[in-house]
Design a protein around this motif. Structure first.
Motif, PDB file in Angstrom:
ATOM      1  N   TRP A  47     -11.692  -7.091 -11.868  1.00 54.05           N
ATOM      2  CA  TRP A  47     -11.146  -5.758 -12.132  1.00 54.05           C
ATOM      3  C   TRP A  47     -10.300  -5.278 -10.961  1.00 54.05           C
ATOM      4  O   TRP A  47      -9.211  -4.725 -11.161  1.00 54.05           O
ATOM      5  N   LEU A  48     -10.756  -5.502  -9.749  1.00 52.42           N
ATOM      6  CA  LEU A  48     -10.000  -5.078  -8.574  1.00 52.42           C
ATOM      7  C   LEU A  48      -8.712  -5.875  -8.402  1.00 52.42           C
ATOM      8  O   LEU A  48      -7.717  -5.363  -7.874  1.00 52.42           O
TER       9      LEU A  48
ATOM     10  N   VAL B 272     -27.637 -12.196  -8.091  1.00 51.11           N
ATOM     11  CA  VAL B 272     -27.292 -10.842  -8.566  1.00 51.11           C
ATOM     12  C   VAL B 272     -25.824 -10.537  -8.293  1.00 51.11           C
ATOM     13  O   VAL B 272     -25.113  -9.989  -9.154  1.00 51.11           O
ATOM     14  N   LEU B 273     -25.350 -10.911  -7.118  1.00 48.17           N
ATOM     15  CA  LEU B 273     -23.960 -10.629  -6.771  1.00 48.17           C
ATOM     16  C   LEU B 273     -22.985 -11.484  -7.574  1.00 48.17           C
ATOM     17  O   LEU B 273     -21.841 -11.073  -7.793  1.00 48.17           O
ATOM     18  N   LEU B 274     -23.412 -12.666  -8.016  1.00 42.41           N
ATOM     19  CA  LEU B 274     -22.563 -13.452  -8.914  1.00 42.41           C
ATOM     20  C   LEU B 274     -22.345 -12.702 -10.218  1.00 42.41           C
ATOM     21  O   LEU B 274     -21.222 -12.646 -10.739  1.00 42.41           O
ATOM     22  N   VAL B 275     -23.412 -12.134 -10.746  1.00 44.27           N
ATOM     23  CA  VAL B 275     -23.325 -11.399 -12.013  1.00 44.27           C
ATOM     24  C   VAL B 275     -22.505 -10.120 -11.849  1.00 44.27           C
ATOM     25  O   VAL B 275     -21.677  -9.779 -12.688  1.00 44.27           O
ATOM     26  N   ILE B 276     -22.733  -9.411 -10.751  1.00 50.67           N
ATOM     27  CA  ILE B 276     -22.046  -8.140 -10.520  1.00 50.67           C
ATOM     28  C   ILE B 276     -20.657  -8.347  -9.923  1.00 50.67           C
ATOM     29  O   ILE B 276     -19.683  -7.706 -10.338  1.00 50.67           O
ATOM     30  N   GLY B 277     -20.562  -9.244  -8.949  1.00 47.80           N
ATOM     31  CA  GLY B 277     -19.342  -9.366  -8.161  1.00 47.80           C
ATOM     32  C   GLY B 277     -18.159  -9.961  -8.882  1.00 47.80           C
ATOM     33  O   GLY B 277     -17.011  -9.546  -8.651  1.00 47.80           O
TER      34      GLY B 277
ATOM     35  N   SER C  47     -24.267  -7.366   1.341  1.00 43.37           N
ATOM     36  CA  SER C  47     -23.547  -8.641   1.220  1.00 43.37           C
ATOM     37  C   SER C  47     -22.437  -8.611   0.175  1.00 43.37           C
ATOM     38  O   SER C  47     -21.746  -9.617  -0.018  1.00 43.37           O
ATOM     39  N   MET C  48     -22.261  -7.491  -0.496  1.00 41.66           N
ATOM     40  CA  MET C  48     -21.276  -7.410  -1.567  1.00 41.66           C
ATOM     41  C   MET C  48     -19.857  -7.816  -1.158  1.00 41.66           C
ATOM     42  O   MET C  48     -19.193  -8.559  -1.886  1.00 41.66           O
TER      43      MET C  48
END
Length: 223
Positions: A30-31, A19-24, A98-99
């Motif tokens: 962007w950051l 999930v964090l791969l997709v979101i992070g 864990s983000m």
């Protein structure tokens, strides 16, 4: 030793990392592009789990998603979704907690890439998405692997935040760290040692694998 907490922990770590791969990745990209006050605020919020006590985060997640009030009640009534005392709640808490381990290394690596790399890709007619996937990500593969491993390993050892929102339900929310706590509470040190040794061995092996990969990627010979 009951293996269900081990499998539940591995499942939680794998799903959280995916999930964090997709979101992070898009958030890190962007950051990494430019600076603004708004981005600094977002980055601070993302980084807070690194310094915030897990019980604090777990408490506020418990309050926010309680099925008796607010957002939790709305989700329960309209979508029949309950995050409190469920595996889905563990995933939600783990993703938030864990983000920074996923976004931080990727963002730093992207910022260190020369801007000419992306500009050259744009000149060749590549879109921003194509440039990100085919040009930028391959050039930060060591940092990306580090972020994946850190996220996975960090999720393996979560305790406070998952206990607060998930409780201690066998085969549902009882992960290995909670099983260790239960075993110690019951003075069953042999079982606690078995769980602890397994988590220690898994974490050590995956971290060592990353170090070896990074050394070979940097072409540093192993002595």
């Amino acid at each position: 030793m009951d293996w269900s907490p081990i499998w539940l922990t591995l499942r939680l770590a794998a799903i959280t990392t995916a999930v964090l791969l997709v979101i992070g990745l898009p958030v890190a990209y962007w950051l990494a592009k430019g600076r603004s006050v708004f981005k600094l605020v977002i980055e601070a919020v993302i980084t807070m789990p690194l310094v915030l006590p897990p019980s604090v985060l777990g408490f506020y997640l418990l309050i926010a998603f309680s099925p008796q009030r607010g957002l939790g009640l709305w989700l329960q009534q309209h979508f029949n979704i309950q995050f409190v005392f469920s595996f889905e709640g563990l995933v939600l808490a783990s993703v938030i907690y864990s983000m920074p381990f996923m976004i931080g290394p990727v963002k730093s690596a992207l910022q260190q890439l020369p801007s000419s790399l992306a500009q050259a890709s744009y000149t060749l007619g590549k879109t921003e998405l194509q440039t990100f996937i085919k040009v930028l990500l391959p050039n930060i593969r060591a940092s990306l692997l580090t972020a994946i491993v850190l996220t996975f390993a960090h999720t393996l050892g979560e305790f406070g935040v998952v206990l607060m929102i998930g409780g201690n339900i066998p085969n549902v929310t009882k992960v290995a760290s909670i099983a260790i706590y239960d075993s110690v509470e019951n003075m069953d040190y042999a079982t606690a040692n078995s769980y602890s040794l397994f988590l220690f061995a898994v974490t050590f092996l995956i971290v060592m694998a990353v170090f070896i990969f990074n050394k070979r990627t940097a072409k540093i010979p192993l002595e």
